[in-house]
Write a protein that holds these residues in place. Structure first.
Motif, PDB file in Angstrom:
ATOM      1  N   ARG A   8      40.584 -58.935 -54.745  1.00 23.72           N
ATOM      2  CA  ARG A   8      40.200 -60.000 -53.816  1.00 23.72           C
ATOM      3  C   ARG A   8      40.753 -59.800 -52.410  1.00 23.72           C
ATOM      4  NH1 ARG A   8      39.973 -66.050 -56.516  1.00 23.72           N
ATOM      5  NH2 ARG A   8      38.186 -65.612 -57.899  1.00 23.72           N
ATOM      6  N   ASP A  34      35.886 -58.217 -56.926  1.00 15.90           N
ATOM      7  CA  ASP A  34      36.377 -59.575 -57.183  1.00 15.90           C
ATOM      8  C   ASP A  34      36.450 -60.290 -55.836  1.00 15.90           C
ATOM      9  OD1 ASP A  34      37.509 -61.876 -58.142  1.00 15.90           O
ATOM     10  OD2 ASP A  34      39.380 -60.953 -58.814  1.00 15.90           O
ATOM     11  N   CYS A  35      35.536 -61.229 -55.603  1.00 18.11           N
ATOM     12  CA  CYS A  35      35.353 -61.808 -54.271  1.00 18.11           C
ATOM     13  C   CYS A  35      35.703 -63.292 -54.238  1.00 18.11           C
ATOM     14  CB  CYS A  35      33.889 -61.658 -53.826  1.00 18.11           C
ATOM     15  SG  CYS A  35      33.254 -59.975 -53.885  1.00 18.11           S
ATOM     16  N   PRO A 208      33.324 -68.347 -55.714  1.00 16.83           N
ATOM     17  CA  PRO A 208      33.908 -67.026 -55.960  1.00 16.83           C
ATOM     18  C   PRO A 208      33.038 -66.273 -56.963  1.00 16.83           C
ATOM     19  CG  PRO A 208      35.532 -68.777 -56.230  1.00 16.83           C
ATOM     20  CD  PRO A 208      34.197 -69.439 -56.155  1.00 16.83           C
TER      21      PRO A 208
END
Length: 312
Positions: A8, A34-35, A208
């Motif tokens: 992230r 992974d945002c 997310p």
């Protein structure tokens, strides 16, 4: 084929070919990102409309990357196959003062927090009234670094991709991006659980996400000058399989003209039509759609051609 992953915090707030890549991969490798949501974590499931007035817009629309794809050179095309997307269990939609298609009419902040359960396939807009939104997650930001030197904001879309906010590029779809910089330098972000064409209030159901894509260098699509995409089976709108070309421009008419011109170019290259035949085919079978209308200064307009017309 190898599988890679980005965390992230491996993000940037600009498209810039001088940013060092986070990883180097081979063409055909798979990468999982992974945002955080588009607010860069500034909004949470517990936020209220008062929070909207305190957010820092300069931190919005971060992208995870960049990823260097070995063998990618200017003039090539990057094929991005969207393999899987997992959203968060919550999302948000906001009216942000000064932002959105009707920003002059909607000047007060507003915020809606959504509960998301992907297994149900929808989220409630208003359960008491029976109003629900089908979940169709996708990444609003997918792009490669520009060939020009300098830092370019992640807010607008560009001919190299970026904030294209095109809801049809979901799991099962393939995006094609024109490569302008060595290694392509691909980045991704801006998770959406659902969005209408245009994203008119300025935000979708922002969430997310974990998204997995396969990145492949193509040497046989030199006509790709703006983002193209193919959506098939469940990924296609209305159950129709499409190939789409786009136009990206600060003038909506010029964006529309470019979308059609790029479809003509695709049809002449791939189906051996002459330009007049291709132009007529666009008129009788192609669907023009406004994919993105709020991320100034550029608009994204798509020309979507049903594959059934092309013999698929």
């Amino acid at each position: 084929m190898s599988i890679h992953s980005l965390k992230r915090d491996q993000t940037n707030l600009a498209w810039d070919n001088s940013i060092p890549p986070v990883i180097h991969i081979a063409s055909g490798d798979t990468v999982t990102f992974d945002c955080l949501d588009a607010s860069n974590g500034q909004l949470t499931a517990d936020s209220t409309k008062d929070t909207v007035g305190t957010i820092n817009l300069s931190l919005f629309d971060q992208v995870n990357g960049p990823v260097y794809v070995r063998g990618a050179t200017p003039g090539d095309t990057l094929q991005v196959d969207v393999l899987s997307i997992e959203t968060g269990d919550w999302g948000w939609t906001a009216v942000i003062p000064g932002f959105g298609l009707l920003a002059d009419e909607y000047t007060e902040p507003a915020l809606k927090i959504w509960k998301i359960d992907q297994s149900k396939g929808f989220t409630w807009f208003d359960e008491a009234r029976g109003m629900k939104i089908p979940l169709r997650p996708f990444a609003g930001e997918m792009g490669v670094a520009p060939g020009k030197s300098g830092a370019f904001s992640t807010i607008p879309p560009y001919c190299t991709g970026g904030n294209i906010d095109t809801r049809h590029v979901t799991v099962g779809s393939t995006l094609y991006l024109p490569i302008e910089a060595e290694g392509a330098l691909f980045s991704i972000g801006d998770g959406h659980a659902a969005q209408g064409d245009g994203e008119v209030c300025g935000t979708a159901i922002e969430t997310p996400m974990k998204v997995t894509v396969r990145l492949t260098v193509r040497k046989d699509k030199p006509y790709t000058k703006t983002p193209h995409f193919s959506c098939t089976s469940a990924a296609a709108p209305e159950g129709i399989d499409y190939y789409c070309t786009t136009g990206v421009n600060s003038d909506i008419k010029e964006a529309t003209r470019a979308a059609v011109r790029n479809m003509v170019e695709y049809l002449t290259n791939e189906y051996n039509l002459d330009k007049v035949e291709a132009y007529m085919l666009c008129s009788v079978a192609g669907d023009l759609r406004m994919h993105e209308v709020v991320d100034m200064p550029n608009y994204v307009v798509g020309m979507m051609m049903p594959k059934s017309v092309l013999g698929h």
